[in-house]
Enzyme design. Sequence first.
Site, PDB file in Angstrom:
ATOM      1  CG  ASP A   1     -38.341  12.405  12.060  1.00  0.00           C
ATOM      2  OD1 ASP A   1     -39.264  13.119  12.470  1.00  0.00           O
ATOM      3  OD2 ASP A   1     -37.456  11.931  12.808  1.00  0.00           O
TER       4      ASP A   1
ATOM      5  CG  ASP B   1     -34.956  21.556  17.364  1.00  0.00           C
ATOM      6  OD1 ASP B   1     -35.759  20.961  18.116  1.00  0.00           O
ATOM      7  OD2 ASP B   1     -35.167  21.756  16.150  1.00  0.00           O
TER       8      ASP B   1
END
Length: 232
Positions: free
Chosen positions: A130, A8
């Site tokens: 998500d 990330d």
Amino acid sequence: MEIIPAIDLINGKSVRLQQGDYDKQVVMPMSAAEAVTYYSQFPQVSRIHVVDLMGALKQAAIEGETVEGLKALTDIPLEIGGGIRDLKTIALYDKLGIDYFILGTRAIMDVPWLTKAVNKYPGRIYVGLDCKDDAIYINGWKEASGRYIQEYLEAIADLAIAGIIYTDIYKDGMEAGPNVEKTGQIQRMTKHLVVASGGVRDRHDLDALEAQGIRQAIVGKAAQNPSFWEGL
């Protein structure tokens, strides 16, 4: 079980967030470049998962230059997500040699656009779900989309996507294990490949997911610990 290590990015740095909270970020021990090189040695790694976190927040691709540099370090396929809202951005990443594209917010809210993207890049697009419980979240996990897992899966049932990446937001970055039961439930709801994401710590978690019919798992912080790879 195929392992998909996650990197990330914020400002070119490899970080982890807790439950998607940008105020709770920790810089990882390995840089993004070091991590790509490290992960590339393991036969269980089928691809590497890269997320442009600021791109997700700002709704635009921010880390293109960093991603291009990472791609040059490995022969393993890369997948990129975060802030991909138009075909132009996908084309940019395609030109950089990126193998797979993860579409979230716009793919959730605009299925006709997703259909166009999939038709242009069949088998190369993953849709990111998500979620908090059954609710799907968008815009860097900041907003409820108003869509829910089952009805969305029905809406994309016939698209030639590469798969679905399911993240339980409550679990992500918490080192408390994945939502094994929910991940398995989603796999049983769709013919598409479901990739587990969020909370995977060790072999025990991988075995539990595999027992639910899950064949691929994205692993974040744990993948930087050599002990994770022992005995896989």
